[in-house]
Design a protein around this motif. Structure first.
Motif, mmCIF file in Angstrom:
data_model
loop_
_atom_site.group_PDB
_atom_site.id
_atom_site.type_symbol
_atom_site.label_atom_id
_atom_site.label_comp_id
_atom_site.label_asym_id
_atom_site.label_seq_id
_atom_site.Cartn_x
_atom_site.Cartn_y
_atom_site.Cartn_z
ATOM 1 N N UNK A 87 9.717 -6.466 -5.492
ATOM 2 C CA UNK A 87 9.385 -6.428 -4.070
ATOM 3 C C UNK A 87 8.996 -5.006 -3.641
ATOM 4 N N UNK A 88 9.686 -4.012 -4.147
ATOM 5 C CA UNK A 88 9.350 -2.633 -3.810
ATOM 6 C C UNK A 88 7.946 -2.281 -4.277
ATOM 7 N N UNK A 89 7.563 -2.800 -5.443
ATOM 8 C CA UNK A 89 6.217 -2.563 -5.955
ATOM 9 C C UNK A 89 5.180 -3.228 -5.054
ATOM 10 N N UNK A 90 5.475 -4.459 -4.623
ATOM 11 C CA UNK A 90 4.543 -5.172 -3.742
ATOM 12 C C UNK A 90 4.369 -4.413 -2.430
ATOM 13 N N UNK A 91 5.464 -3.928 -1.856
ATOM 14 C CA UNK A 91 5.373 -3.167 -0.612
ATOM 15 C C UNK A 91 4.596 -1.864 -0.815
ATOM 16 N N UNK A 92 4.767 -1.261 -1.985
ATOM 17 C CA UNK A 92 4.014 -0.027 -2.303
ATOM 18 C C UNK A 92 2.521 -0.341 -2.368
ATOM 19 N N UNK A 93 2.180 -1.490 -2.947
ATOM 20 C CA UNK A 93 0.777 -1.904 -3.038
ATOM 21 C C UNK A 93 0.182 -2.141 -1.649
ATOM 22 N N UNK A 94 0.950 -2.803 -0.768
ATOM 23 C CA UNK A 94 0.466 -3.059 0.586
ATOM 24 C C UNK A 94 0.171 -1.764 1.340
ATOM 25 N N UNK A 95 0.844 -0.682 0.976
ATOM 26 C CA UNK A 95 0.674 0.590 1.680
ATOM 27 C C UNK A 95 -0.490 1.416 1.146
ATOM 28 N N UNK A 96 -1.104 0.997 0.048
ATOM 29 C CA UNK A 96 -2.192 1.773 -0.547
ATOM 30 C C UNK A 96 -3.472 1.636 0.269
ATOM 31 N N UNK A 97 -4.314 2.651 0.156
ATOM 32 C CA UNK A 97 -5.607 2.585 0.820
ATOM 33 C C UNK A 97 -6.494 1.501 0.238
ATOM 34 N N UNK A 98 -6.331 1.232 -1.061
ATOM 35 C CA UNK A 98 -7.132 0.189 -1.693
ATOM 36 C C UNK A 98 -6.875 -1.165 -1.055
ATOM 37 N N UNK A 99 -5.639 -1.402 -0.634
ATOM 38 C CA UNK A 99 -5.303 -2.667 0.012
ATOM 39 C C UNK A 99 -5.663 -2.634 1.496
ATOM 40 N N UNK A 100 -5.261 -1.564 2.204
ATOM 41 C CA UNK A 100 -5.404 -1.533 3.656
ATOM 42 C C UNK A 100 -6.839 -1.290 4.110
ATOM 43 N N UNK A 101 -7.602 -0.493 3.349
ATOM 44 C CA UNK A 101 -8.915 -0.069 3.827
ATOM 45 C C UNK A 101 -10.088 -0.721 3.106
ATOM 46 N N UNK A 102 -9.869 -1.174 1.865
ATOM 47 C CA UNK A 102 -10.991 -1.688 1.091
ATOM 48 C C UNK A 102 -11.059 -3.207 1.029
ATOM 49 N N UNK A 103 -9.990 -3.894 1.393
ATOM 50 C CA UNK A 103 -9.998 -5.349 1.359
ATOM 51 C C UNK A 103 -10.280 -5.906 2.746
ATOM 52 N N UNK A 104 -11.054 -6.961 2.802
ATOM 53 C CA UNK A 104 -11.302 -7.635 4.065
ATOM 54 C C UNK A 104 -10.010 -8.273 4.570
ATOM 55 N N UNK A 105 -9.874 -8.475 5.886
ATOM 56 C CA UNK A 105 -8.656 -9.092 6.426
ATOM 57 C C UNK A 105 -8.316 -10.431 5.784
ATOM 58 N N UNK A 106 -9.348 -11.240 5.509
ATOM 59 C CA UNK A 106 -9.091 -12.534 4.876
ATOM 60 C C UNK A 106 -8.518 -12.388 3.479
ATOM 61 N N UNK A 107 -9.044 -11.415 2.723
ATOM 62 C CA UNK A 107 -8.538 -11.170 1.373
ATOM 63 C C UNK A 107 -7.123 -10.613 1.423
ATOM 64 N N UNK A 108 -6.847 -9.741 2.378
ATOM 65 C CA UNK A 108 -5.499 -9.214 2.538
ATOM 66 C C UNK A 108 -4.509 -10.353 2.804
#
Length: 384
Positions: A87-108
């Protein structure tokens, strides 16, 4: 119509448009759902004044207010993820720029759904113990839905890249797991007969016919069609930046408005900022438009057809008319020619087959083919 007993003891009340859904945790949730509108979650206890206030606000198109979540703090009822856990790894991934800035809202949203579900089962497990065997099993367990399994595998590959970069893992355990081959051709490509059947049910002037024309004569996705409006048109050309990949790889296409589409636009009442609007005059959300178009297809007896299928129909029709891969990509906005190659490949095969059979008909039907002398001898020997 759903009936609720009021908590103040004054009786009961019947409320329209309410539905009950069970989420993946087994919890019953109540939504207000109307055709052409997004579902609205009602979070208050049914029958209370707070619930009635949320219900009235939802009818007016307002989402219920929620208490703001403090950054870095778990939501009520949640506990902070232990360091080093999945779970900590998943939360770390959610905080990355690759997730927050490069993925469309639907993909997120789709990624969160998949990874949060895994956290329910494996969230407390140490992330560094994850192996390719574990990933393979997670992938194989979803073999009955190959596309869903491949989406999960893709999410895990991106997730474990974060783990490798952070030094939690030496190698990415999802890297060497092979995705399932795609079966079939995905969304159904409409035939010309199906297009005519839809048009016969929905005449010019209806929202359904306008939606059909925008999809068919622009070749765009539903996420782009719902945003199209007069502001995108200049000198007979429609120019729009596609929603998919707009954050990191924007694609802008300019498409001439052909006569059939212009005729339908001129004879249909449209919105001011978006051609397609709901019954309340507001632009469609992407998901609600997809559901609405499905309803229009069912009304025409085309249950197997969808909005995205018309995008494929547009590309296929262009290929059959002789358009090159570059020309089709200029309309659809595909980034690579390999993505449109199968449209032109199928069209070329059809054209080549037609010309080959024409030659056979011209030269083969009027001449009898005589067997060679050597062939006759072999035939005699085999007979004996």
């Amino acid at each position: 119509m759903v009936e609720f007993r009021l908590r103040d003891g004054t009786g009961t009340v019947k409320l329209k448009y309410l539905v009950e859904d069970v989420d993946r945790h087994g919890k019953v949730r109540i939504y207000l759902r109307r055709r052409g509108h997004l579902k609205v979650l009602l979070t208050a206890t049914p029958g209370t004044p707070e619930f009635m206030a949320q219900y009235r606000a939802a009818l007016e198109g307002k989402a219920p207010e929620r208490a703001p979540r403090r950054k870095g703090k778990p939501a009520p009822g949640e506990t902070a993820a232990a360091p080093g856990t999945f779970r900590a790894l998943v939360e770390r991934y959610y905080a990355t720029g690759a997730f927050r800035n490069q993925l469309d809202p639907g993909t997120q949203k789709a990624r969160r759904y998949l990874l949060d579900a895994l956290c329910e089962k494996y969230g407390k497990n140490p992330a560094h113990l994850m192996t390719s065997t574990h990933v393979q099993k997670l992938h194989d367990d979803r073999s009955d839905t190959p596309e869903g399994a491949n989406n999960l595998l893709k999410a895990l590959k991106h997730l474990f890249r974060v783990a490798v970069k952070a030094g939690w893992l030496q190698t990415n355990p999802a890297r060497d797991v092979q995705k399932f081959p795609q079966e079939g051709e995905g969304y159904h490509t409409w035939t010309l007969e199906e297009v005519a059947q839809f048009e016969a049910k929905h005449p010019i002037g209806t929202r359904a016919r306008l939606a059909m024309a925008l999809l068919l004569y622009t070749g765009q996705r539903r996420s782009d069609v719902v945003r199209m409006g007069p502001q995108h048109v200049k000198d007979g050309w429609l120019t729009i930046t596609q929603a998919k990949g707009a954050r990191h790889k924007p694609v802008t296409v300019s498409i001439p408005i052909v006569a059939p589409l212009r005729e339908i636009l001129d004879q249909t009442n449209t919105g001011h900022l978006a051609y397609l609007v709901t019954m309340r005059g507001k632009p469609f959300a992407v998901a609600s438009f997809g559901n609405m178009f499905r309803d229009w297809c069912r009304e025409a007896g085309l249950d197997h057809c969808s909005a995205h299928g018309l995008r494929k129909t547009a590309a296929t029709r262009l290929a059959e008319l002789g358009a090159s891969e570059h020309e089709i990509a200029a309309i659809t906005g595909h980034r690579t020619l390999s993505q449109v190659a199968h449209y032109t490949r199928a069209a070329r095969q059809k054209g080549l087959a037609a010309r080959a059979m024409e030659r056979l008909e011209e030269h083969g039907s009027n001449k009898s083919v005589q067997p060679s002398e050597a062939g006759s001898k072999r035939l005699d020997k085999s007979s004996r």
